[in-house]
Design a protein around this motif. Sequence first.
Motif, PDB file in Angstrom:
ATOM      1  N   PHE A   1     -40.639  27.540  20.300  1.00  0.00           N
ATOM      2  CA  PHE A   1     -41.697  28.516  20.559  1.00  0.00           C
ATOM      3  C   PHE A   1     -42.312  29.004  19.253  1.00  0.00           C
ATOM      4  O   PHE A   1     -43.540  29.124  19.133  1.00  0.00           O
ATOM      5  CB  PHE A   1     -41.133  29.696  21.350  1.00  0.00           C
ATOM      6  CG  PHE A   1     -42.142  30.768  21.630  1.00  0.00           C
ATOM      7  CD1 PHE A   1     -42.914  30.726  22.774  1.00  0.00           C
ATOM      8  CD2 PHE A   1     -42.324  31.827  20.748  1.00  0.00           C
ATOM      9  CE1 PHE A   1     -43.853  31.717  23.042  1.00  0.00           C
ATOM     10  CE2 PHE A   1     -43.262  32.819  20.997  1.00  0.00           C
ATOM     11  CZ  PHE A   1     -44.033  32.765  22.155  1.00  0.00           C
ATOM     12  N   ALA A   2     -41.463  29.289  18.270  1.00  0.00           N
ATOM     13  CA  ALA A   2     -41.942  29.859  17.010  1.00  0.00           C
ATOM     14  C   ALA A   2     -42.835  28.894  16.244  1.00  0.00           C
ATOM     15  O   ALA A   2     -43.715  29.329  15.490  1.00  0.00           O
ATOM     16  CB  ALA A   2     -40.753  30.276  16.142  1.00  0.00           C
ATOM     17  N   LYS A   3     -42.623  27.610  16.433  1.00  0.00           N
ATOM     18  CA  LYS A   3     -43.455  26.620  15.721  1.00  0.00           C
ATOM     19  C   LYS A   3     -44.923  26.722  16.133  1.00  0.00           C
ATOM     20  O   LYS A   3     -45.815  26.362  15.361  1.00  0.00           O
ATOM     21  CB  LYS A   3     -42.931  25.210  15.978  1.00  0.00           C
ATOM     22  CG  LYS A   3     -41.654  24.873  15.219  1.00  0.00           C
ATOM     23  CD  LYS A   3     -41.189  23.455  15.521  1.00  0.00           C
ATOM     24  CE  LYS A   3     -40.029  23.031  14.623  1.00  0.00           C
ATOM     25  NZ  LYS A   3     -38.825  23.837  14.840  1.00  0.00           N
TER      26      LYS A   3
ATOM     27  N   VAL B   1     -48.613  32.021  16.569  1.00  0.00           N
ATOM     28  CA  VAL B   1     -49.614  32.429  15.580  1.00  0.00           C
ATOM     29  C   VAL B   1     -49.349  33.893  15.234  1.00  0.00           C
ATOM     30  O   VAL B   1     -49.752  34.805  15.953  1.00  0.00           O
ATOM     31  CB  VAL B   1     -51.040  32.250  16.129  1.00  0.00           C
ATOM     32  CG1 VAL B   1     -52.069  32.684  15.084  1.00  0.00           C
ATOM     33  CG2 VAL B   1     -51.274  30.806  16.544  1.00  0.00           C
ATOM     34  N   ALA B   2     -48.621  34.097  14.175  1.00  0.00           N
ATOM     35  CA  ALA B   2     -48.274  35.446  13.732  1.00  0.00           C
ATOM     36  C   ALA B   2     -47.805  35.364  12.293  1.00  0.00           C
ATOM     37  O   ALA B   2     -47.201  34.372  11.877  1.00  0.00           O
ATOM     38  CB  ALA B   2     -47.177  36.059  14.615  1.00  0.00           C
TER      39      ALA B   2
ATOM     40  N   LEU C   1     -40.216  33.559   9.858  1.00  0.00           N
ATOM     41  CA  LEU C   1     -38.894  34.183   9.874  1.00  0.00           C
ATOM     42  C   LEU C   1     -38.027  33.658  11.011  1.00  0.00           C
ATOM     43  O   LEU C   1     -36.804  33.566  10.885  1.00  0.00           O
ATOM     44  CB  LEU C   1     -39.050  35.702   9.990  1.00  0.00           C
ATOM     45  CG  LEU C   1     -37.779  36.538   9.874  1.00  0.00           C
ATOM     46  CD1 LEU C   1     -37.134  36.357   8.500  1.00  0.00           C
ATOM     47  CD2 LEU C   1     -38.096  38.009  10.109  1.00  0.00           C
ATOM     48  N   PHE C   2     -38.654  33.278  12.128  1.00  0.00           N
ATOM     49  CA  PHE C   2     -37.893  32.778  13.273  1.00  0.00           C
ATOM     50  C   PHE C   2     -37.129  31.509  12.900  1.00  0.00           C
ATOM     51  O   PHE C   2     -35.927  31.393  13.156  1.00  0.00           O
ATOM     52  CB  PHE C   2     -38.829  32.500  14.452  1.00  0.00           C
ATOM     53  CG  PHE C   2     -39.353  33.739  15.118  1.00  0.00           C
ATOM     54  CD1 PHE C   2     -38.827  34.173  16.321  1.00  0.00           C
ATOM     55  CD2 PHE C   2     -40.377  34.477  14.540  1.00  0.00           C
ATOM     56  CE1 PHE C   2     -39.302  35.308  16.945  1.00  0.00           C
ATOM     57  CE2 PHE C   2     -40.866  35.624  15.151  1.00  0.00           C
ATOM     58  CZ  PHE C   2     -40.329  36.044  16.352  1.00  0.00           C
TER      59      PHE C   2
ATOM     60  N   PRO D   1     -41.731  44.310  18.777  1.00  0.00           N
ATOM     61  CA  PRO D   1     -43.042  44.956  18.885  1.00  0.00           C
ATOM     62  C   PRO D   1     -44.140  44.130  18.220  1.00  0.00           C
ATOM     63  O   PRO D   1     -43.901  43.411  17.246  1.00  0.00           O
ATOM     64  CB  PRO D   1     -42.834  46.291  18.173  1.00  0.00           C
ATOM     65  CG  PRO D   1     -41.663  46.074  17.272  1.00  0.00           C
ATOM     66  CD  PRO D   1     -40.778  45.080  17.958  1.00  0.00           C
ATOM     67  N   ALA D   2     -45.353  44.245  18.770  1.00  0.00           N
ATOM     68  CA  ALA D   2     -46.492  43.481  18.256  1.00  0.00           C
ATOM     69  C   ALA D   2     -46.724  43.763  16.778  1.00  0.00           C
ATOM     70  O   ALA D   2     -47.036  42.851  16.004  1.00  0.00           O
ATOM     71  CB  ALA D   2     -47.743  43.827  19.066  1.00  0.00           C
ATOM     72  N   ARG D   3     -46.552  45.009  16.379  1.00  0.00           N
ATOM     73  CA  ARG D   3     -46.827  45.374  14.986  1.00  0.00           C
ATOM     74  C   ARG D   3     -45.889  44.652  14.028  1.00  0.00           C
ATOM     75  O   ARG D   3     -46.298  44.239  12.937  1.00  0.00           O
ATOM     76  CB  ARG D   3     -46.704  46.886  14.819  1.00  0.00           C
ATOM     77  CG  ARG D   3     -47.122  47.386  13.455  1.00  0.00           C
ATOM     78  CD  ARG D   3     -47.366  48.873  13.480  1.00  0.00           C
ATOM     79  NE  ARG D   3     -47.659  49.412  12.167  1.00  0.00           N
ATOM     80  CZ  ARG D   3     -48.054  50.664  11.950  1.00  0.00           C
ATOM     81  NH1 ARG D   3     -48.211  51.497  12.975  1.00  0.00           N
ATOM     82  NH2 ARG D   3     -48.301  51.098  10.720  1.00  0.00           N
ATOM     83  N   ALA D   4     -44.634  44.481  14.442  1.00  0.00           N
ATOM     84  CA  ALA D   4     -43.668  43.790  13.573  1.00  0.00           C
ATOM     85  C   ALA D   4     -44.076  42.334  13.341  1.00  0.00           C
ATOM     86  O   ALA D   4     -43.823  41.771  12.269  1.00  0.00           O
ATOM     87  CB  ALA D   4     -42.279  43.858  14.184  1.00  0.00           C
ATOM     88  N   LEU D   5     -44.709  41.727  14.338  1.00  0.00           N
ATOM     89  CA  LEU D   5     -45.102  40.319  14.219  1.00  0.00           C
ATOM     90  C   LEU D   5     -46.261  40.127  13.255  1.00  0.00           C
ATOM     91  O   LEU D   5     -46.519  39.010  12.799  1.00  0.00           O
ATOM     92  CB  LEU D   5     -45.470  39.765  15.591  1.00  0.00           C
ATOM     93  CG  LEU D   5     -44.345  39.779  16.629  1.00  0.00           C
ATOM     94  CD1 LEU D   5     -44.865  39.326  17.979  1.00  0.00           C
ATOM     95  CD2 LEU D   5     -43.184  38.892  16.181  1.00  0.00           C
TER      96      LEU D   5
END
Length: 273
Positions: A75-77, A80-81, A86-87, A168-172
């Motif tokens: 999923f992390a690949k 878009v963030a 980090l994942f 949270p969205a902000r962390a991403l």
Amino acid sequence: MDLNTVVEIRDARHPAPWRPGDGWLGGGTYLFSEPQPHLRRLVDLSRMGWTPVQRHPDGSLEIAATCTIAELSGFAKALVAEAAPLFEQCCRAFLASFKIWNMATVGGNLGNGLPAGPMISLTAGLDGECLLIAQTGARRRVRVVDFITGAGRKVLTEGELIRSVTLPARALTCRTAFRQASLYGLGRSGVLIIGTLDPLDGSLAITITASTVRPFRLWFPLPPTSEALRSAIEAAVADDEWFDDIHGLPEWRRHMTFRYAEEIRRELGEAAR
């Protein structure tokens, strides 16, 4: 390893009263790695059908407890963030075979509560929050940094289940920095430090894991000086909270924590400027 004390496996889709000797079964990579003499029945979560990872309309990311490391990495690949790298870094910190990646779950890693758990590092570093469900059906949310209280110790009550972890969205949107150390080339993490720089207000968070018995997340409204960072770590982590096992002495873990935290402070501090 055979668990010769287990006499029954129950499908979690069909609720039944919790009883002494019950235990949750996710991927089972830790569960079947050593004797579990206290267990008599396993409650299998593998058929619950929970979506492994989903992005909510508000931009937050919910990771199911049954999400495997392989699923999270995949999923992390495509994520878009700013925090997406980090994942994979934390997934790779497992240093595990593809067989483990395809069975080990995020919830299992959190539920073990071990200092070197890289899913603890990832979710604590991104200020994640666990959704816990009690046997009564009552739900509560607990930040990952508060969920782990010591080496192998959690706030879970008897029969309580980790349903998911929400980031949270902000962390991403944060720029991240990652540092990890082990005594061996392919060894368990002895130190794992994550830094996040918030683009909205310029704040910096340093999350300390693996070197300590529980995660510590230090937040600064602006990148601190070297002295201020060192003082904050010294004030936050007590002498008996530096982890001690065959994978590293407390003195070494402490030294490497200060070193890596300073490297991250400089890296993200320069990015902020």
